[in-house]
Design a protein around this motif. Structure first.
Motif, PDB file in Angstrom:
ATOM      1  N   SER A 189      37.914  27.517  43.669  1.00  0.00           N
ATOM      2  CA  SER A 189      36.699  28.770  42.943  1.00  0.00           C
ATOM      3  C   SER A 189      37.520  29.917  42.448  1.00  0.00           C
ATOM      4  CB  SER A 189      35.598  28.964  43.991  1.00  0.00           C
ATOM      5  OG  SER A 189      36.029  29.431  45.085  1.00  0.00           O
ATOM      6  N   PHE A 190      38.612  30.114  43.463  1.00  0.00           N
ATOM      7  CA  PHE A 190      39.516  31.268  43.312  1.00  0.00           C
ATOM      8  C   PHE A 190      40.053  31.118  42.019  1.00  0.00           C
ATOM      9  CE2 PHE A 190      43.353  33.770  43.347  1.00  0.00           C
ATOM     10  CZ  PHE A 190      43.040  34.798  43.806  1.00  0.00           C
ATOM     11  N   LEU A 191      40.779  30.085  41.459  1.00  0.00           N
ATOM     12  CA  LEU A 191      41.374  29.788  40.421  1.00  0.00           C
ATOM     13  C   LEU A 191      40.375  29.867  39.169  1.00  0.00           C
ATOM     14  CD1 LEU A 191      44.056  26.868  41.032  1.00  0.00           C
ATOM     15  CD2 LEU A 191      44.397  29.341  41.158  1.00  0.00           C
ATOM     16  N   LEU A 192      39.250  29.213  39.610  1.00  0.00           N
ATOM     17  CA  LEU A 192      38.171  29.193  38.527  1.00  0.00           C
ATOM     18  C   LEU A 192      37.744  30.570  38.045  1.00  0.00           C
ATOM     19  CD1 LEU A 192      36.111  27.435  36.936  1.00  0.00           C
ATOM     20  CD2 LEU A 192      34.575  27.868  38.754  1.00  0.00           C
ATOM     21  N   ARG A 193      37.770  31.598  39.013  1.00  0.00           N
ATOM     22  CA  ARG A 193      37.551  32.959  38.431  1.00  0.00           C
ATOM     23  C   ARG A 193      38.859  33.603  38.230  1.00  0.00           C
ATOM     24  NH1 ARG A 193      37.245  37.714  43.097  1.00  0.00           N
ATOM     25  NH2 ARG A 193      39.632  37.244  42.822  1.00  0.00           N
ATOM     26  N   ASP A 194      39.916  33.626  38.849  1.00  0.00           N
ATOM     27  CA  ASP A 194      40.796  34.559  38.528  1.00  0.00           C
ATOM     28  C   ASP A 194      41.616  34.111  37.352  1.00  0.00           C
ATOM     29  OD1 ASP A 194      39.896  36.132  40.762  1.00  0.00           O
ATOM     30  OD2 ASP A 194      42.184  36.672  41.178  1.00  0.00           O
ATOM     31  N   LEU A 195      41.937  32.757  37.080  1.00  0.00           N
ATOM     32  CA  LEU A 195      42.811  32.519  36.046  1.00  0.00           C
ATOM     33  C   LEU A 195      42.205  32.875  34.576  1.00  0.00           C
ATOM     34  CD1 LEU A 195      44.418  28.987  36.614  1.00  0.00           C
ATOM     35  CD2 LEU A 195      45.253  31.309  37.143  1.00  0.00           C
ATOM     36  N   PRO A 196      40.815  32.685  34.347  1.00  0.00           N
ATOM     37  CA  PRO A 196      40.083  33.352  33.181  1.00  0.00           C
ATOM     38  C   PRO A 196      40.258  34.904  33.101  1.00  0.00           C
ATOM     39  CG  PRO A 196      38.500  32.050  34.414  1.00  0.00           C
ATOM     40  CD  PRO A 196      39.924  31.757  35.022  1.00  0.00           C
TER      41      PRO A 196
ATOM     42  N   LEU B  71      31.014  33.742  38.866  1.00  0.00           N
ATOM     43  CA  LEU B  71      32.447  33.155  39.300  1.00  0.00           C
ATOM     44  C   LEU B  71      33.023  33.937  40.722  1.00  0.00           C
ATOM     45  CD1 LEU B  71      34.413  32.407  36.278  1.00  0.00           C
ATOM     46  CD2 LEU B  71      32.768  31.003  37.394  1.00  0.00           C
ATOM     47  N   ASP B  72      32.740  35.122  40.793  1.00  0.00           N
ATOM     48  CA  ASP B  72      33.035  36.020  41.817  1.00  0.00           C
ATOM     49  C   ASP B  72      32.160  35.675  42.888  1.00  0.00           C
ATOM     50  OD1 ASP B  72      35.159  37.782  43.207  1.00  0.00           O
ATOM     51  OD2 ASP B  72      33.562  39.335  43.099  1.00  0.00           O
ATOM     52  N   VAL B  73      30.922  35.449  42.757  1.00  0.00           N
ATOM     53  CA  VAL B  73      29.798  35.243  43.742  1.00  0.00           C
ATOM     54  C   VAL B  73      30.359  33.671  44.365  1.00  0.00           C
ATOM     55  CG1 VAL B  73      27.385  34.742  44.222  1.00  0.00           C
ATOM     56  CG2 VAL B  73      28.294  36.643  42.775  1.00  0.00           C
TER      57      VAL B  73
END
Length: 301
Positions: free
Chosen positions: A168-175, A222-224
């Motif tokens: 989920s970190f990658l899902l949020r932070d890459l974009p 995504l952060d939530v």
């Protein structure tokens, strides 16, 4: 014809790149590491309380209340991770961006910025994720100190516990990284074209604030998800990203995905202003210290 085709592309290089100098990977890497580490520490120290409030809002299930005490809880341990993570991110981003800008045609500069941002985010995630896990669990009152947090997380959940919510970190932070840096770079390019001059520090800061606030708002859901997965610990009430989404929707409704959007936009907006302002100023100061540096080296964006 060759010179006329290559010259416009150089306009999209960063301030740390001289107009006529060849690509110098080690120099750009070094300057990126120093500038990124400096900017990351300044931002984290200044805005940590806002980040703590945002985390507590997102971690609270249902209509739970949040505490406003201990807003600097975990700052020291977090800085120990933010410094190398920010240094790695910018240290990877800058040379990757420069190389892609030299390889891509001028009209694909945005793609170069997007790609470089995503690559920088992926490289720094190996440090950013454990740092984020420890920070957020301390912010929510689960541990009293960073060393205790690391020791107990590993004891109860294994080493993989430090990488809870990695997907989920990658899902949020890459974009997030790709979009924020792309917006920032493209706005600087457009502003410089319109103003026909170099940008000053306040202008870099304003553009950084806009890019950060806009990207922060868009990526709040995504952060939530990332926050819930990281702070759940060994309870494991959420089974992966999809399970987390389904549980939140079922128990709290879709509006829960916007929890903490106010503090997040404020935090990242102000943080973007400080980060990019400090980043550009540090890069310029480092460029001035190069042997034989000339003023015209700063005419690039």
């Amino acid at each position: 014809m060759s010179n006329s085709q290559l010259e416009p592309q150089k306009f999209f290089a960063s301030v740390s790149m001289g107009e006529e100098k060849p690509f110098d990977f080690l120099r750009i890497l070094f300057e990126g590491v120093i500038a990124g580490g400096t900017a990351g520490v300044v931002v984290e120290t200044a805005l940590y309380p806002i980040d703590t409030i945002k985390t507590r809002l997102q971690a609270a299930r249902g209509g739970g209340k949040i505490l406003l005490k201990g807003l600097y809880s975990g700052l020291a341990g977090n800085l120990a991770g933010v410094l190398p993570a920010s240094a790695i991110f910018v240290g990877v981003y800058e040379p990757t961006k420069q190389k892609l800008l030299q390889s891509f045609p001028e009209n694909l500069s945005a793609v170069a910025h997007l790609t470089a941002g995503a690559i920088g985010g992926a490289a720094s995630s190996l440090i950013r994720v454990p740092t984020e896990v420890v920070k957020q669990r301390m912010q929510t009152g689960q541990f009293a100190s960073a060393p205790d947090a690391v020791r107990l997380i590993v004891a109860k959940e294994g080493f993989k516990g430090l990488y809870a919510g990695y997907g989920s970190f990658l899902l949020r932070d890459l974009p997030f990284d790709a979009i924020q840096f792309c917006i920032y770079e493209q706005l600087r390019i457009g502003y410089k074209l319109a103003a026909r001059r170099d940008l000053n520090d306040p202008e870099n800061a304003i553009i950084g604030a806009f890019a950060g606030a806009l990207t922060g708002a868009v990526t709040t859901p995504l952060d939530v998800i990332k926050t819930r997965l990281m702070v759940q610990g060994s309870a494991n009430q959420y089974k992966g990203i999809i399970g987390c989404v389904q549980t939140i929707v079922r128990e709290e409704g879709t509006q829960a995905f916007l929890k903490g959007i106010g503090p997040r936009v404020l935090w990242i907006g102000i943080g973007g202003s400080i980060f990019f302002g400090v980043l550009e100023r540090t890069k310029q100061l480092l460029a001035q210290r190069r042997p034989g540096a000339q003023k015209e080296n700063f005419k690039q964006c």
